[in-house]
Design an enzyme around this catalytic site. Structure first.
Site, short mmCIF file in Angstrom:
data_model
loop_
_atom_site.label_atom_id
_atom_site.label_comp_id
_atom_site.label_asym_id
_atom_site.label_seq_id
_atom_site.Cartn_x
_atom_site.Cartn_y
_atom_site.Cartn_z
N CYS A 27 0.81 -1.23 0.00
CA CYS A 27 0.00 0.00 0.00
C CYS A 27 0.84 1.28 0.00
CB CYS A 27 -0.97 0.00 1.18
SG CYS A 27 -0.20 0.31 2.80
N CYS A 37 11.89 -6.80 15.84
CA CYS A 37 12.81 -7.27 14.81
C CYS A 37 12.49 -6.65 13.45
CB CYS A 37 12.78 -8.79 14.75
SG CYS A 37 11.20 -9.46 14.18
#
Length: 86
Positions: A27, A37
């Site tokens: 998007c 992480c």
């Protein structure tokens, strides 16, 4: 035209050296990692992707990206996390 200019400025910020920003590969919204992480999940479209390179992950095994020796992100799942050396 204003939206185009601001989008280009965001692209420059994302691509700047040392930037802590990345775009969702689906998007295109700009995200910033605040913790955790390098396996990201877009808060807008739920696409899983790599925070380091911006590549979309395989839904079935998103960690394969960090285990693949041919990947530029091999063994870099935790790179840049608070409390790590890298």
């Amino acid at each position: 035209a204003d939206a185009y200019v601001s989008d280009k400025m965001l692209d420059e910020a994302v691509n700047a050296e040392g930037s802590n920003l990345q775009r969702c590969p689906r998007c295109r919204i700009v995200v910033q990692r605040s913790e955790g992480c390098n396996k990201m999940k877009c808060t807008v479209c739920s696409t899983p992707f790599c925070y380091i390179c911006g590549e979309m992950f395989y839904i079935d095994d998103p960690y394969e990206h960090f285990r693949n020796p041919l990947s530029e992100c091999y063994a870099r799942l935790f790179e840049g996390m608070p409390g790590t050396d890298s």
